[in-house]
Design a protein around this motif. Sequence first.
Motif, PDB file in Angstrom:
ATOM      1  N   ASN A  98      23.500  73.903 -50.698  1.00 22.56           N
ATOM      2  CA  ASN A  98      24.154  75.067 -50.091  1.00 22.56           C
ATOM      3  C   ASN A  98      25.670  74.890 -50.056  1.00 22.56           C
ATOM      4  O   ASN A  98      26.214  73.985 -50.691  1.00 22.56           O
ATOM      5  CB  ASN A  98      23.545  75.363 -48.719  1.00 22.56           C
ATOM      6  CG  ASN A  98      23.966  74.385 -47.634  1.00 22.56           C
ATOM      7  OD1 ASN A  98      24.773  73.494 -47.859  1.00 22.56           O
ATOM      8  ND2 ASN A  98      23.410  74.564 -46.454  1.00 22.56           N
ATOM      9  N   ALA A  99      26.349  75.788 -49.316  1.00 17.16           N
ATOM     10  CA  ALA A  99      27.812  75.811 -49.338  1.00 17.16           C
ATOM     11  C   ALA A  99      28.423  74.539 -48.772  1.00 17.16           C
ATOM     12  O   ALA A  99      29.602  74.271 -49.004  1.00 17.16           O
ATOM     13  CB  ALA A  99      28.329  77.036 -48.580  1.00 17.16           C
ATOM     14  N   ARG A 100      27.640  73.756 -48.033  1.00 10.58           N
ATOM     15  CA  ARG A 100      28.154  72.479 -47.545  1.00 10.58           C
ATOM     16  C   ARG A 100      27.618  71.303 -48.362  1.00 10.58           C
ATOM     17  O   ARG A 100      27.761  70.150 -47.966  1.00 10.58           O
ATOM     18  CB  ARG A 100      27.798  72.289 -46.063  1.00 10.58           C
ATOM     19  CG  ARG A 100      28.678  73.132 -45.141  1.00 10.58           C
ATOM     20  CD  ARG A 100      28.122  73.196 -43.730  1.00 10.58           C
ATOM     21  NE  ARG A 100      28.340  71.993 -42.982  1.00 10.58           N
ATOM     22  CZ  ARG A 100      27.813  71.785 -41.756  1.00 10.58           C
ATOM     23  NH1 ARG A 100      27.040  72.711 -41.198  1.00 10.58           N
ATOM     24  NH2 ARG A 100      28.055  70.689 -41.111  1.00 10.58           N
ATOM     25  N   ARG A 142      24.632  70.538 -48.914  1.00 10.73           N
ATOM     26  CA  ARG A 142      23.397  70.008 -48.359  1.00 10.73           C
ATOM     27  C   ARG A 142      22.207  70.503 -49.182  1.00 10.73           C
ATOM     28  O   ARG A 142      22.147  71.674 -49.550  1.00 10.73           O
ATOM     29  CB  ARG A 142      23.299  70.540 -46.924  1.00 10.73           C
ATOM     30  CG  ARG A 142      22.168  69.989 -46.123  1.00 10.73           C
ATOM     31  CD  ARG A 142      22.356  70.356 -44.648  1.00 10.73           C
ATOM     32  NE  ARG A 142      21.096  70.352 -43.961  1.00 10.73           N
ATOM     33  CZ  ARG A 142      20.887  70.874 -42.762  1.00 10.73           C
ATOM     34  NH1 ARG A 142      21.883  71.472 -42.124  1.00 10.73           N
ATOM     35  NH2 ARG A 142      19.707  70.818 -42.204  1.00 10.73           N
ATOM     36  N   VAL A 189      18.923  72.111 -49.785  1.00 10.52           N
ATOM     37  CA  VAL A 189      18.112  73.039 -48.991  1.00 10.52           C
ATOM     38  C   VAL A 189      16.797  73.384 -49.673  1.00 10.52           C
ATOM     39  O   VAL A 189      15.950  74.071 -49.098  1.00 10.52           O
ATOM     40  CB  VAL A 189      18.889  74.343 -48.695  1.00 10.52           C
ATOM     41  CG1 VAL A 189      20.069  74.053 -47.765  1.00 10.52           C
ATOM     42  CG2 VAL A 189      19.362  75.003 -49.986  1.00 10.52           C
ATOM     43  N   CYS A 229      29.842  76.943 -41.535  1.00 10.36           N
ATOM     44  CA  CYS A 229      29.123  77.635 -42.612  1.00 10.36           C
ATOM     45  C   CYS A 229      29.436  77.077 -43.999  1.00 10.36           C
ATOM     46  O   CYS A 229      28.777  77.445 -44.976  1.00 10.36           O
ATOM     47  CB  CYS A 229      29.420  79.129 -42.580  1.00 10.36           C
ATOM     48  SG  CYS A 229      31.177  79.523 -42.544  1.00 10.36           S
ATOM     49  N   GLY A 230      30.450  76.207 -44.104  1.00  9.15           N
ATOM     50  CA  GLY A 230      30.843  75.733 -45.426  1.00  9.15           C
ATOM     51  C   GLY A 230      31.660  76.776 -46.168  1.00  9.15           C
ATOM     52  O   GLY A 230      31.891  77.889 -45.664  1.00  9.15           O
ATOM     53  N   CYS A 231      32.102  76.421 -47.344  1.00  8.65           N
ATOM     54  CA  CYS A 231      33.021  77.277 -48.108  1.00  8.65           C
ATOM     55  C   CYS A 231      32.409  77.623 -49.460  1.00  8.65           C
ATOM     56  O   CYS A 231      31.750  76.788 -50.077  1.00  8.65           O
ATOM     57  CB  CYS A 231      34.334  76.536 -48.354  1.00  8.65           C
ATOM     58  SG  CYS A 231      35.033  75.796 -46.863  1.00  8.65           S
ATOM     59  N   THR A 289      16.699  75.984 -44.384  1.00  7.98           N
ATOM     60  CA  THR A 289      18.139  76.015 -44.152  1.00  7.98           C
ATOM     61  C   THR A 289      18.784  76.992 -45.124  1.00  7.98           C
ATOM     62  O   THR A 289      18.523  76.944 -46.328  1.00  7.98           O
ATOM     63  CB  THR A 289      18.742  74.613 -44.352  1.00  7.98           C
ATOM     64  OG1 THR A 289      18.054  73.699 -43.500  1.00  7.98           O
ATOM     65  CG2 THR A 289      20.231  74.600 -44.022  1.00  7.98           C
ATOM     66  N   GLY A 315      21.967  79.187 -47.083  1.00  6.57           N
ATOM     67  CA  GLY A 315      23.139  78.792 -47.854  1.00  6.57           C
ATOM     68  C   GLY A 315      24.322  78.430 -46.970  1.00  6.57           C
ATOM     69  O   GLY A 315      25.183  77.626 -47.340  1.00  6.57           O
TER      70      GLY A 315
END
Lengths: 336, 336
Positions: free
Chosen positions: A317-319, A321, A323, B106-108, B185, B187
């Motif tokens: 995902n966006a971090r 991680r 998923v 939330c991350g980028c 989880t 995104g």
Amino acid sequence: MGFVPLIESTRGGLVECQHWGAVAVANRDGKLLAQVGDPGAVVFTRSTIKAFQALPFMLSGGAKALGWGAADLALLCASHNGEPMHVEQVERMLASVGKDYHALRCGCHRPLFAELGLGSLPADFVPDERHNNCSGKHAGFVAFCVQQGLPLDDHLDPGHPLQVAIRERVAQAVGLQPGDLAAGTDGCSAPNYALPLANLARGYARLAGGAPDTEFDESFTALADAMVARPELGSGTGRHDLDFMRVGEGDWVSKTGADGVQVVGSRSRGEAFALKVMDGNMLAQVAASVEVMDQLGWLSDTQRAALAPRRSARIANARGREVGTRRPAFRLGSGR
Amino acid sequence: MGFVPLIESTRGGLVECQHWGAVAVANRDGKLLAQVGDPGAVVFTRSTIKAFQALPFMLSGGAKALGWGAADLALLCASHNGEPMHVEQVERMLASVGKDYHALRCGCHRPLFAELGLGSLPADFVPDERHNNCSGKHAGFVAFCVQQGLPLDDHLDPGHPLQVAIRERVAQAVGLQPGDLAAGTDGCSAPNYALPLANLARGYARLAGGAPDTEFDESFTALADAMVARPELGSGTGRHDLDFMRVGEGDWVSKTGADGVQVVGSRSRGEAFALKVMDGNMLAQVAASVEVMDQLGWLSDTQRAALAPRRSARIANARGREVGTRRPAFRLGSGR
């Protein structure tokens, strides 16, 4: 059911996405060796038949007469990135018959490496026909027409002598009659043909492994030799066909077609698979292809490791991680 | 079979691509009104549940206490483009509780308008958490934690009081128990839930049409009012949800979710549909959604005409020539 889930992705352990398709594995004689879904499913072949579309030109002695080498023959069969190496080679091919890109009828699109997110272009970049991923195939069309004294303007019309000859040769290459082929128009405006996956696989088994019982054996050998000798010209930087060809170390003849088509032939085995992902998803197409080769026993440990990234198994995902995971959802059945 | 072809595309009159999925149509009471495929198919809801994820904050009186208006509530439910209007609104929301984007977890990712090919970015653009399409939802998470004195660092952990409360409210909104929800989880690193399409449709029927029998009726009305009042904040320039909301003229509450999920509720009818395209193809998701609304009789002639481009029916090649068509492959069955 003609099509079955080939690749699925999960989130939290639950299946979230699925990609339906079918696979056929065949040898040079047309014997079906394995399948998933309906191996007789009729699919548009798109760019996978470029080597077959080059047959009238090759059989006429046209390539030999022009002294075309591996680079030119690789471009005949290419769905290239539109990188400078591709554009320059196509220019040379056209110049050898006194033409330039104005003779091409393939239309223009942004170079594939930009379309596929493999690189960026200057904001003011304007593509022309040379950047079309099919421009090498079309350069071959132009060369044949010039050599044969055929009209150039309408050389993509299904009734043009070149296209009539191509239809016959495509059918012959895959073990069918011209009338068996359903026809449509490709992204590059050339006629394209739909045929059963098992026949497409047979065609590639012959392209890769030779077709000693046919008049196009020599042409197939020359084209396949060129495809494996210059894989960077057949696709380009970052492309999975280039990866497949390099990992195959000269044994695999790999070719992608638009909208989820993939064919890989093994030269040493004289067999090939043809695969269609019905939704056209390229990640799934590539991941399924690696799995097919693995299930067929084509992969050494080294090759399996080298192709692991092409399974796109990790879904982050966006971090960053993880998923979920992308994984095969099929087992090849033995030929029937 | 849980999933069936919803959208197909043709070439030369032959089906070339297919996109499998399922649709459920339900009213506020959970009555199934129509379906295609299995309306009980369990799918990850992704961004479609953002309005439900805002319920603990709304029910606590948190939004009222901060004086948040339609723009803020629309952002709570948004999968936004990361355009300046979105980024600035999220900054204001965070500032109202004395925070900035460093509090977001939330991350980028690159702004959605660039990812979806709706615009371009400077070559040196570096996204931060504000540009994440979910940053409005996360700003609501942060506001709730600040107001309730809850820890911020781990506010996305499934065991954090905010996420425990969200899980309960999501389940309640769709007519299930928290234990019924499968979890994963998202995104944006927030917990996300999988549930049957029919329940998701029921939740949207209530969000759009009101839930007078529940304690969240007022919250749903405020959120739906905001979503239809400021649709440009809920999605952004060029996005289909914005199109749907505008064509719906205040009656439709439309929300997309990643990987092929779409929900639209009709406020006047008190009903909604939830749709999943299993391969995640967005063109197919949008085209199928227009067809569902058409088959449900929601579209006036004017609306049908306005949404016609969203069917993406015309498939053109590099020379602009029509080579095929994209079309629906399903008929809604009546509820069972």
